[in-house]
Design an enzyme around this catalytic site. Structure first.
Site, PDB file in Angstrom:
ATOM      1  N   ASP A 188      27.103  30.999 -73.793  1.00 47.41           N
ATOM      2  CA  ASP A 188      26.203  31.017 -72.634  1.00 47.41           C
ATOM      3  C   ASP A 188      25.611  29.629 -72.432  1.00 47.41           C
ATOM      4  O   ASP A 188      25.187  28.978 -73.397  1.00 47.41           O
ATOM      5  CB  ASP A 188      25.075  32.032 -72.834  1.00 47.41           C
ATOM      6  CG  ASP A 188      24.627  32.661 -71.518  1.00 47.41           C
ATOM      7  OD1 ASP A 188      24.484  31.910 -70.542  1.00 47.41           O
ATOM      8  OD2 ASP A 188      24.428  33.881 -71.468  1.00 47.41           O
ATOM      9  N   CYS A 216      19.463  32.017 -65.779  1.00 51.86           N
ATOM     10  CA  CYS A 216      20.434  33.065 -65.422  1.00 51.86           C
ATOM     11  C   CYS A 216      20.520  33.313 -63.927  1.00 51.86           C
ATOM     12  O   CYS A 216      21.390  34.058 -63.469  1.00 51.86           O
ATOM     13  CB  CYS A 216      20.098  34.352 -66.171  1.00 51.86           C
ATOM     14  SG  CYS A 216      20.504  34.245 -67.932  1.00 51.86           S
ATOM     15  N   SER A 267      30.298  17.713 -75.606  1.00 54.00           N
ATOM     16  CA  SER A 267      29.525  17.203 -74.467  1.00 54.00           C
ATOM     17  C   SER A 267      30.456  16.526 -73.472  1.00 54.00           C
ATOM     18  O   SER A 267      31.497  15.978 -73.847  1.00 54.00           O
ATOM     19  CB  SER A 267      28.469  16.197 -74.950  1.00 54.00           C
ATOM     20  OG  SER A 267      29.095  15.080 -75.573  1.00 54.00           O
ATOM     21  N   ASP A 276      30.766  43.874 -71.752  1.00 56.71           N
ATOM     22  CA  ASP A 276      29.767  43.832 -72.808  1.00 56.71           C
ATOM     23  C   ASP A 276      29.199  42.432 -72.966  1.00 56.71           C
ATOM     24  O   ASP A 276      29.599  41.488 -72.284  1.00 56.71           O
ATOM     25  CB  ASP A 276      30.371  44.340 -74.129  1.00 56.71           C
ATOM     26  CG  ASP A 276      29.444  45.302 -74.840  1.00 56.71           C
ATOM     27  OD1 ASP A 276      28.269  44.948 -75.019  1.00 56.71           O
ATOM     28  OD2 ASP A 276      29.897  46.406 -75.183  1.00 56.71           O
ATOM     29  N   ASP A 277      28.255  42.293 -73.902  1.00 56.66           N
ATOM     30  CA  ASP A 277      27.535  41.034 -74.068  1.00 56.66           C
ATOM     31  C   ASP A 277      28.306  40.003 -74.873  1.00 56.66           C
ATOM     32  O   ASP A 277      28.035  38.809 -74.776  1.00 56.66           O
ATOM     33  CB  ASP A 277      26.185  41.303 -74.750  1.00 56.66           C
ATOM     34  CG  ASP A 277      25.282  42.184 -73.899  1.00 56.66           C
ATOM     35  OD1 ASP A 277      24.954  41.762 -72.782  1.00 56.66           O
ATOM     36  OD2 ASP A 277      24.934  43.290 -74.331  1.00 56.66           O
ATOM     37  N   GLY A 290      29.533  20.821 -81.691  1.00 57.96           N
ATOM     38  CA  GLY A 290      29.449  21.085 -80.261  1.00 57.96           C
ATOM     39  C   GLY A 290      30.359  20.177 -79.461  1.00 57.96           C
ATOM     40  O   GLY A 290      31.213  19.474 -80.001  1.00 57.96           O
TER      41      GLY A 290
END
Length: 340
Positions: A63, A12, A135, A45-46, A133
């Site tokens: 994230d 982070c 890539s 917010d998250d 996902g």
């Protein structure tokens, strides 16, 4: 597996500063208002929350970041734990996750396999299913997740709905940014780094499950903007807060590392953005830096009804969490955050 050094400083600490990000987001066009979008980016917010039925809302979050540790498997675990945390911070349950991967074509694919293995194991531990996902080839490694969860529309944890007299409970120790910085230059002890890794790979699932038994008015997870940056967002310009610095859980050796200036540029961005809202009373430079330190996969910061706070804190302690009562929400006064 060959020992490939791919950690250039990530987690982070790699995020854009809060001030820059706010200015950019403020210029984005707004579409038509959707009454089913219960939480969007306007509230800082998250995660986003979208109502799909009277008793079901979808929680969406995303994230990813570069490595902050050399071990690919641990990096995968940390990045996944960090991404999954946003669903828990909204009061939700994890359902599915999608991998997000940037990886150099000329790097050993076994490294990629270990990253993905670490991430997949954390998705399963969180109660979710890895469903696919995306890539791309890149000149550096980055990894994370897009996560979908569910929550009852009446039981969402927003981050800016604190109430006067709420008690703040923090569920993890602070200091991982400083420790990872010290580790990159060979100055962190093995014990300190092990403590940081254990914290970064610990899901906030147990803390979230315990919190649901009590009256929680607001919640966020402490990540790239540091403890004070995320607290500033919780107060939303409407409240003030008293923070008891001596009660904040801190990792071993981190104050000494801060005194040696093993600090990050991200922490300085956090200080620049929030310092004018904070008054420190007899707080050491090192402790100030811990409070500005960007956390990777940090703990939950919960604003709890004062009648419930001690019971919730004790239950978290009994569950083995390093939780602590660290402050109290007050009516707005001259300084937004008072740290003593």
């Amino acid at each position: 597996m060959e020992n490939i050094v791919f950690c250039k400083g990530g987690g982070c600490t790699a995020k854009l500063g809060a001030g820059v990000l706010s200015r950019v987001l403020g210029m984005l066009p707004r579409g038509p208002v959707d009454e089913n979008l219960l939480i969007g980016y306007d509230s800082k917010d998250d995660a986003a929350v979208y109502k799909v039925a009277e008793n079901v809302a979808i929680v969406q979050t995303l994230d990813f970041f570069p490595p902050m540790v050399e071990d690919p498997y641990l990096f995968g675990q940390i990045a996944a734990t960090n991404a999954l945390s946003d669903v828990f911070a909204m009061g939700g349950e994890v359902k599915t996750a999608l991998n997000i991967v940037c990886f150099p074509e000329d790097m050993d694919l076994n490294v990629l396999g270990r990253i993905l293995q670490g991430g997949a194991e954390k998705v399963i531990e969180a109660g979710g299913t890895l469903a696919g996902g995306h890539s791309i080839a890149d000149d550096g490694v980055k990894y994370g997740l897009s996560v979908t969860g569910v929550v009852h529309p009446d039981k969402i944890y927003a981050n800016n709905t604190v109430q006067t007299e709420d008690v703040l409970v923090l569920t993890k120790k602070l200091g991982v940014g400083i420790i990872c910085t010290a580790n990159r230059i060979g100055e962190a002890s093995a014990e300190s780094m092990a403590e940081a890794v254990q914290s970064m790979t610990m899901l906030n699932k147990t803390a979230a499950e315990i919190s649901r038994k009590y009256r929680v008015h607001a919640c966020t997870d402490v990540t790239g903007f540091g403890f004070l940056g995320h607290l500033h967002e919780m107060l939303d310009g409407e409240f003030s807060c008293q923070v008891m610095a001596e009660q904040i859980p801190v990792m071993q050796n981190v104050l000494a590392y801060a005194d040696e200036f093993y600090l990050t540029a991200a922490a300085q961005k956090n200080r620049n953005h929030v310092e004018s809202y904070v008054q420190f009373e007899n707080i050491s430079f090192a402790m100030e830096e811990v409070l500005f330190d960007p956390q990777t996969s940090g703990g939950l910061l919960l604003a709890v009804d004062p009648a419930d706070a001690e019971s919730m804190w004790k239950e978290m302690q009994e569950a083995g969490l390093p939780a602590a009562i660290v402050g109290k929400i007050t009516e707005k006064n001259d300084f937004e955050i008072y740290v003593k």
